[in-house]
Design a protein around this motif. Structure first.
Motif, PDB file in Angstrom:
ATOM      1  N   ILE A 143      72.365 -15.028 -78.877  1.00 31.97           N
ATOM      2  CA  ILE A 143      72.775 -14.011 -79.842  1.00 31.97           C
ATOM      3  C   ILE A 143      74.285 -14.084 -80.100  1.00 31.97           C
ATOM      4  O   ILE A 143      75.095 -13.965 -79.188  1.00 31.97           O
ATOM      5  CB  ILE A 143      72.392 -12.604 -79.345  1.00 31.97           C
ATOM      6  CG1 ILE A 143      70.868 -12.496 -79.221  1.00 31.97           C
ATOM      7  CG2 ILE A 143      72.914 -11.535 -80.305  1.00 31.97           C
ATOM      8  CD1 ILE A 143      70.387 -11.218 -78.595  1.00 31.97           C
ATOM      9  N   GLY A 144      74.647 -14.296 -81.353  1.00 33.45           N
ATOM     10  CA  GLY A 144      76.048 -14.323 -81.757  1.00 33.45           C
ATOM     11  C   GLY A 144      76.691 -15.691 -81.720  1.00 33.45           C
ATOM     12  O   GLY A 144      77.762 -15.898 -82.319  1.00 33.45           O
ATOM     13  N   ALA A 145      76.078 -16.667 -81.030  1.00 32.12           N
ATOM     14  CA  ALA A 145      76.704 -17.982 -80.882  1.00 32.12           C
ATOM     15  C   ALA A 145      76.875 -18.681 -82.230  1.00 32.12           C
ATOM     16  O   ALA A 145      77.791 -19.495 -82.403  1.00 32.12           O
ATOM     17  CB  ALA A 145      75.878 -18.859 -79.937  1.00 32.12           C
ATOM     18  N   GLN A 146      76.004 -18.351 -83.189  1.00 31.43           N
ATOM     19  CA  GLN A 146      76.101 -18.994 -84.507  1.00 31.43           C
ATOM     20  C   GLN A 146      77.392 -18.616 -85.237  1.00 31.43           C
ATOM     21  O   GLN A 146      77.831 -19.334 -86.144  1.00 31.43           O
ATOM     22  CB  GLN A 146      74.880 -18.655 -85.364  1.00 31.43           C
ATOM     23  CG  GLN A 146      74.693 -17.187 -85.694  1.00 31.43           C
ATOM     24  CD  GLN A 146      73.867 -16.429 -84.659  1.00 31.43           C
ATOM     25  OE1 GLN A 146      73.910 -16.758 -83.483  1.00 31.43           O
ATOM     26  NE2 GLN A 146      73.122 -15.435 -85.104  1.00 31.43           N
ATOM     27  N   TYR A 147      78.012 -17.509 -84.863  1.00 29.74           N
ATOM     28  CA  TYR A 147      79.280 -17.116 -85.483  1.00 29.74           C
ATOM     29  C   TYR A 147      80.395 -18.099 -85.120  1.00 29.74           C
ATOM     30  O   TYR A 147      81.222 -18.471 -85.961  1.00 29.74           O
ATOM     31  CB  TYR A 147      79.663 -15.696 -85.052  1.00 29.74           C
ATOM     32  CG  TYR A 147      79.240 -14.629 -86.025  1.00 29.74           C
ATOM     33  CD1 TYR A 147      77.905 -14.510 -86.427  1.00 29.74           C
ATOM     34  CD2 TYR A 147      80.155 -13.742 -86.557  1.00 29.74           C
ATOM     35  CE1 TYR A 147      77.512 -13.524 -87.319  1.00 29.74           C
ATOM     36  CE2 TYR A 147      79.769 -12.755 -87.449  1.00 29.74           C
ATOM     37  CZ  TYR A 147      78.455 -12.653 -87.823  1.00 29.74           C
ATOM     38  OH  TYR A 147      78.075 -11.688 -88.719  1.00 29.74           O
ATOM     39  N   ILE A 148      80.412 -18.504 -83.848  1.00 32.14           N
ATOM     40  CA  ILE A 148      81.392 -19.492 -83.400  1.00 32.14           C
ATOM     41  C   ILE A 148      81.171 -20.816 -84.127  1.00 32.14           C
ATOM     42  O   ILE A 148      82.107 -21.449 -84.630  1.00 32.14           O
ATOM     43  CB  ILE A 148      81.268 -19.723 -81.879  1.00 32.14           C
ATOM     44  CG1 ILE A 148      81.688 -18.476 -81.099  1.00 32.14           C
ATOM     45  CG2 ILE A 148      82.080 -20.936 -81.453  1.00 32.14           C
ATOM     46  CD1 ILE A 148      83.162 -18.263 -80.988  1.00 32.14           C
ATOM     47  N   GLN A 149      79.927 -21.231 -84.191  1.00 33.57           N
ATOM     48  CA  GLN A 149      79.594 -22.505 -84.833  1.00 33.57           C
ATOM     49  C   GLN A 149      79.960 -22.485 -86.320  1.00 33.57           C
ATOM     50  O   GLN A 149      80.455 -23.477 -86.867  1.00 33.57           O
ATOM     51  CB  GLN A 149      78.103 -22.793 -84.666  1.00 33.57           C
ATOM     52  CG  GLN A 149      77.692 -23.014 -83.218  1.00 33.57           C
ATOM     53  CD  GLN A 149      76.187 -23.044 -83.039  1.00 33.57           C
ATOM     54  OE1 GLN A 149      75.451 -22.297 -83.688  1.00 33.57           O
ATOM     55  NE2 GLN A 149      75.718 -23.909 -82.153  1.00 33.57           N
TER      56      GLN A 149
END
Length: 367
Positions: A143-149
């Motif tokens: 959850i939320g890791a796609q924001y960093i990517q």
């Protein structure tokens, strides 16, 4: 007494009061913000509605297939069609989409074959093999890791001088994750062409939005990163489309990222992995949001313009059912996944420990 100038609570209140939910189409299917009506062509309006109806059927059938044991992990999407499909409709084919696990519809409409989406749900590696030239990555489970990517992909676009954007989605719960803040802060600092969506469907699994953060709106979190942010009626496809289109135009013009909160509702459970929404939601709340259904709202609007009918909707529904039947059949025909398959695709050249494991499992599979 000298004039009071130290007033942090007042500053916060002033900021919060500036966030009013952007809406164009009300619950009755009436235009209430004529100034921002995108004036889409009749063909575009019908296509957008068709995709939303198709996606609702895909959701219903996916839930049934999950219950039959023919799909694996699945996160229902009903109620979020305007947020997901109208935002995607404002994008271009060369834009990058970095989805969360609930955002399979967007990548299917972007070009991912439906049978591969089903294999992704089953955890099959073929479901994560993206066709050449398709600008998506597999749905993110963390959850939320796609924001960093997304911040990283958008920086790459900027460095290459591209005129496309990187787009990602998370839920209201995701906006409380550390990766969320790191992602928007990086994107704001480097002024990258990214669009960050918070699909505020009111519950982070079972935790109500109002007790998982003290922020009056989730949109205002973008202010801390120094980026434009807006709260949108996520059940209104026209408002979502306009907000996304505006964010994209500014991004490709070099003005940096935007954070968009779409206020919506998921009608089903968080996932089909045991969540029971009746334990934390009341029938009154469900009924209140049912009146805001994006399909009902948009249907009324199109019927008022003479662009939609029961016959047309039935046609779309039957097409969706036929496509899903064909896709699940093709997914069933995929070769059974083996441990050696997974080992062999992990590295270009296997390290010694994996070579050893490969031989062990190969021997087992030959028995």
């Amino acid at each position: 007494m000298s004039e009071k100038i130290f007033d942090p609570k007042g500053v916060l209140k002033d900021v919060e009061n500036k966030f009013e939910m952007f809406q164009i189409l009300n619950e009755n299917g009436e235009i209430v913000n004529e100034e921002y009506d995108p004036k889409l062509s009749d063909e575009d309006l019908v296509e957008l509605m068709s995709r939303m109806v198709y996606t609702r059927i895909l959701d219903q059938r996916s839930i049934s297939l999950n219950r039959q044991g023919r799909l694996g992990f699945y996160a229902p999407t009903a109620g979020q069609e305007a947020s997901q499909i109208a935002s995607h409709y404002a994008l271009e084919k060369d834009d990058w989409i970095l989805p969360g696990y609930r955002d399979v519809p967007q990548i299917v409409w972007h070009g991912l074959p439906l049978w591969k989406a089903f294999l992704f749900s089953r955890g099959h590696f073929i479901g994560n093999q993206i066709p050449e030239g398709l600008n998506i990555v597999p749905p993110q489970i963390i959850i939320g890791a796609q924001y960093i990517q997304t911040a990283g992909v958008a920086l790459g676009i900027k460095k290459r001088g591209g005129k496309n954007v990187a787009v990602t989605y998370t839920g209201d719960g995701g906006s409380s994750q550390g990766d969320f803040y790191e992602g928007i802060n990086f994107a704001g600092a480097f002024k990258v062409p990214a669009i960050f969506f918070i699909q505020n469907n009111q519950y982070a699994i079972s935790t109500p939005r109002e007790i998982q953060t003290a922020a009056k709106t989730l949109a205002q979190k973008g202010i801390a990163a120094g980026i434009p942010c807006v709260q949108v009626d996520g059940m209104d496809p026209l408002a979502v489309y306009v907000a996304t289109k505006d964010a994209r135009e500014r991004a490709v013009a070099g003005e940096g990222p935007t954070l968009i909160e779409t206020v919506c509702y998921r009608y089903g459970p968080h996932t089909m992995s045991g969540d029971d929404p009746t334990r934390y939601r009341t029938p009154d709340i469900d009924n209140e949001w049912a009146k805001k259904d994006p399909l009902v709202r948009f249907r009324k609007y199109l019927e008022g313009k003479g662009l939609w009918s029961e016959e047309k909707e039935t046609e779309v529904i039957e097409k969706a059912k036929s496509d899903i039947k064909e896709a699940i059949k093709k997914a069933d025909e995929a070769p059974k996944q083996k441990v050696t398959d997974l080992i062999s695709i992990m590295h270009e050249e296997l390290p010694s420990n994996l070579k050893e494991q490969y031989e062990i499992y190969k021997a087992k599979e030959l028995k």
